[in-house]
Design an enzyme around this catalytic site. Structure first.
Site, PDB file in Angstrom:
ATOM      1  N   LYS A   1      51.345  29.937  12.149  1.00 45.61           N
ATOM      2  CA  LYS A   1      50.870  28.729  11.497  1.00 45.61           C
ATOM      3  C   LYS A   1      49.620  29.007  10.648  1.00 45.61           C
ATOM      4  O   LYS A   1      49.050  30.100  10.708  1.00 45.61           O
ATOM      5  CB  LYS A   1      50.612  27.664  12.566  1.00 45.61           C
ATOM      6  CG  LYS A   1      51.866  27.281  13.408  1.00 45.61           C
ATOM      7  CD  LYS A   1      51.641  25.934  14.103  1.00 45.61           C
ATOM      8  CE  LYS A   1      52.254  25.859  15.470  1.00 45.61           C
ATOM      9  NZ  LYS A   1      51.947  24.572  16.136  1.00 45.61           N
TER      10      LYS A   1
ATOM     11  N   TYR B   1      59.209  18.950  12.661  1.00 44.22           N
ATOM     12  CA  TYR B   1      58.588  18.307  13.824  1.00 44.22           C
ATOM     13  C   TYR B   1      59.108  16.883  14.054  1.00 44.22           C
ATOM     14  O   TYR B   1      58.412  16.058  14.665  1.00 44.22           O
ATOM     15  CB  TYR B   1      57.070  18.305  13.665  1.00 44.22           C
ATOM     16  CG  TYR B   1      56.429  19.653  13.955  1.00 44.22           C
ATOM     17  CD1 TYR B   1      56.597  20.269  15.204  1.00 44.22           C
ATOM     18  CD2 TYR B   1      55.647  20.306  13.001  1.00 44.22           C
ATOM     19  CE1 TYR B   1      56.017  21.504  15.481  1.00 44.22           C
ATOM     20  CE2 TYR B   1      55.055  21.550  13.284  1.00 44.22           C
ATOM     21  CZ  TYR B   1      55.247  22.132  14.524  1.00 44.22           C
ATOM     22  OH  TYR B   1      54.658  23.348  14.804  1.00 44.22           O
TER      23      TYR B   1
ATOM     24  N   ASN C   1      47.038  25.944  17.293  1.00 42.12           N
ATOM     25  CA  ASN C   1      47.440  26.872  18.355  1.00 42.12           C
ATOM     26  C   ASN C   1      48.276  28.041  17.843  1.00 42.12           C
ATOM     27  O   ASN C   1      49.064  28.636  18.559  1.00 42.12           O
ATOM     28  CB  ASN C   1      48.156  26.109  19.473  1.00 42.12           C
ATOM     29  CG  ASN C   1      49.366  25.342  18.955  1.00 42.12           C
ATOM     30  OD1 ASN C   1      49.735  25.474  17.788  1.00 42.12           O
ATOM     31  ND2 ASN C   1      49.990  24.575  19.814  1.00 42.12           N
TER      32      ASN C   1
ATOM     33  N   HIS D   1      54.395  28.768  16.343  1.00 42.44           N
ATOM     34  CA  HIS D   1      55.555  27.968  16.777  1.00 42.44           C
ATOM     35  C   HIS D   1      56.659  28.916  17.208  1.00 42.44           C
ATOM     36  O   HIS D   1      56.861  29.950  16.571  1.00 42.44           O
ATOM     37  CB  HIS D   1      56.077  27.096  15.632  1.00 42.44           C
ATOM     38  CG  HIS D   1      57.453  26.549  15.910  1.00 42.44           C
ATOM     39  ND1 HIS D   1      57.659  25.419  16.684  1.00 42.44           N
ATOM     40  CD2 HIS D   1      58.698  27.011  15.583  1.00 42.44           C
ATOM     41  CE1 HIS D   1      58.971  25.208  16.796  1.00 42.44           C
ATOM     42  NE2 HIS D   1      59.622  26.159  16.135  1.00 42.44           N
TER      43      HIS D   1
ATOM     44  N   GLU E   1      66.648  25.764  13.330  1.00 46.01           N
ATOM     45  CA  GLU E   1      65.408  26.098  12.613  1.00 46.01           C
ATOM     46  C   GLU E   1      65.586  27.318  11.709  1.00 46.01           C
ATOM     47  O   GLU E   1      65.030  27.372  10.616  1.00 46.01           O
ATOM     48  CB  GLU E   1      64.285  26.335  13.629  1.00 46.01           C
ATOM     49  CG  GLU E   1      63.894  25.056  14.372  1.00 46.01           C
ATOM     50  CD  GLU E   1      62.917  25.280  15.529  1.00 46.01           C
ATOM     51  OE1 GLU E   1      62.544  24.285  16.171  1.00 46.01           O
ATOM     52  OE2 GLU E   1      62.521  26.445  15.785  1.00 46.01           O
TER      53      GLU E   1
HETATM   54  N1  UDP Z   1      50.248  19.060  19.006  1.00 47.33           N
HETATM   55  C1  UDP Z   1      49.110  18.305  18.761  1.00 47.33           C
HETATM   56  N2  UDP Z   1      48.661  17.445  19.728  1.00 47.33           N
HETATM   57  C2  UDP Z   1      49.301  17.280  20.903  1.00 47.33           C
HETATM   58  C3  UDP Z   1      50.464  18.037  21.161  1.00 47.33           C
HETATM   59  C4  UDP Z   1      50.912  18.909  20.186  1.00 47.33           C
HETATM   60  O1  UDP Z   1      48.517  18.414  17.689  1.00 47.33           O
HETATM   61  O2  UDP Z   1      48.844  16.479  21.750  1.00 47.33           O
HETATM   62  C5  UDP Z   1      50.741  19.990  17.969  1.00 47.33           C
HETATM   63  C6  UDP Z   1      50.562  21.457  18.342  1.00 47.33           C
HETATM   64  O3  UDP Z   1      50.237  22.188  17.164  1.00 47.33           O
HETATM   65  C7  UDP Z   1      51.948  21.834  18.850  1.00 47.33           C
HETATM   66  C8  UDP Z   1      52.844  20.985  17.955  1.00 47.33           C
HETATM   67  O4  UDP Z   1      52.127  19.765  17.790  1.00 47.33           O
HETATM   68  O5  UDP Z   1      52.220  23.220  18.733  1.00 47.33           O
HETATM   69  C9  UDP Z   1      54.219  20.698  18.531  1.00 47.33           C
HETATM   70  O6  UDP Z   1      54.070  20.175  19.832  1.00 47.33           O
HETATM   71  P1  UDP Z   1      55.010  20.651  21.029  1.00 47.33           P
HETATM   72  O7  UDP Z   1      54.765  19.745  22.172  1.00 47.33           O
HETATM   73  O8  UDP Z   1      56.413  20.772  20.516  1.00 47.33           O
HETATM   74  O9  UDP Z   1      54.392  22.081  21.402  1.00 47.33           O
HETATM   75  P2  UDP Z   1      54.952  23.578  21.209  1.00 47.33           P
HETATM   76  O10 UDP Z   1      56.454  23.528  21.296  1.00 47.33           O
HETATM   77  O11 UDP Z   1      54.442  24.047  19.872  1.00 47.33           O
HETATM   78  O12 UDP Z   1      54.330  24.342  22.345  1.00 47.33           O
HETATM   79 MG    MG Z   2      57.838  22.235  20.475  1.00 47.07          MG
END
Ligand code: UDP
Ligand code: MG
Length: 156
Positions: free
Chosen positions: A9, A49, A112, A115, A126
């Site tokens: 990212k 997303y 973070n 992805h 994807e």
């Molecule tokens: N995210 C955020 N706030 C939250 C949870 C998620 O900004 O409370 C962002 C974060 O960058 C995350 C992405 O949204 O990687 C997608 O969320 P997901 O729960 O799918 O997490 P991932 O699969 O990336 O671990």
């Molecule tokens: Mg996710």
């Protein structure tokens, strides 16, 4: 063999962590079969997303995802979806275990770094969204028979 889509990212690029993160997957023994730098459009970010559309973090997430170029890559390996998710660590950087990518390099809930597809079906979807067929490569990794035990006729 399974495939997964990884996105390094915008913060991974801006913080000069691309090489370190890619190295972890190479060193684990996974095969890179596609890799490119792109700028994710707002439309692509919203689609990628879509499952989070109703969440309060959706708009800032779209903004973050489109804020700088990213690296997208397709990795191949046995059980790679599950293993890549483990290597990434928990979603929130502050909660991710040390030794994981997020645990070692991220503290934010949002920024973070990475992805990774969360299922084989999501990976298929994807990969198709980010790559044309001609951008994915079939080749025999030179060390394949040392990454896996192939002596029984299975990939162990
Ligand atoms: N995210 C955020 N706030 C939250 C949870 C998620 O900004 O409370 C962002 C974060 O960058 C995350 C992405 O949204 O990687 C997608 O969320 P997901 O729960 O799918 O997490 P991932 O699969 O990336 O671990
Ligand atoms: Mg996710």
């Amino acid at each position: 063999m399974e495939k997964t889509l990884i996105i390094l990212k915008p913060d991974a690029l801006q913080r000069r962590l691309l090489g370190k993160i890619i190295s972890r997957f190479e060193e684990k023994g996974f095969q890179i079969i596609g890799l490119k730098m792109i700028q994710i459009s707002e439309t692509m970010a919203r689609q990628h997303y879509a499952e989070h559309e109703s969440k309060d973090f959706f708009e800032p997430l779209v903004k973050y995802t489109t804020s700088a170029p990213v690296i997208v890559m397709v990795l191949k390996g046995k059980n790679i979806v599950e293993i890549a998710r483990k290597m990434m660590g928990a979603t929130f950087g502050f909660r991710a275990e040390p030794g994981t990518i997020r645990g070692d390099y991220a503290v934010s809930n949002r920024f973070n770094l990475i992805h990774g597809s969360d299922s084989s079906a999501a990976a298929e979807r994807e990969i198709a969204a980010f790559f044309h067929k001609g951008e994915l490569f079939e080749y025999q990794p030179a060390d394949f028979s040392w990454i896996y035990d192939l002596s029984t006729g299975n990939i162990i």
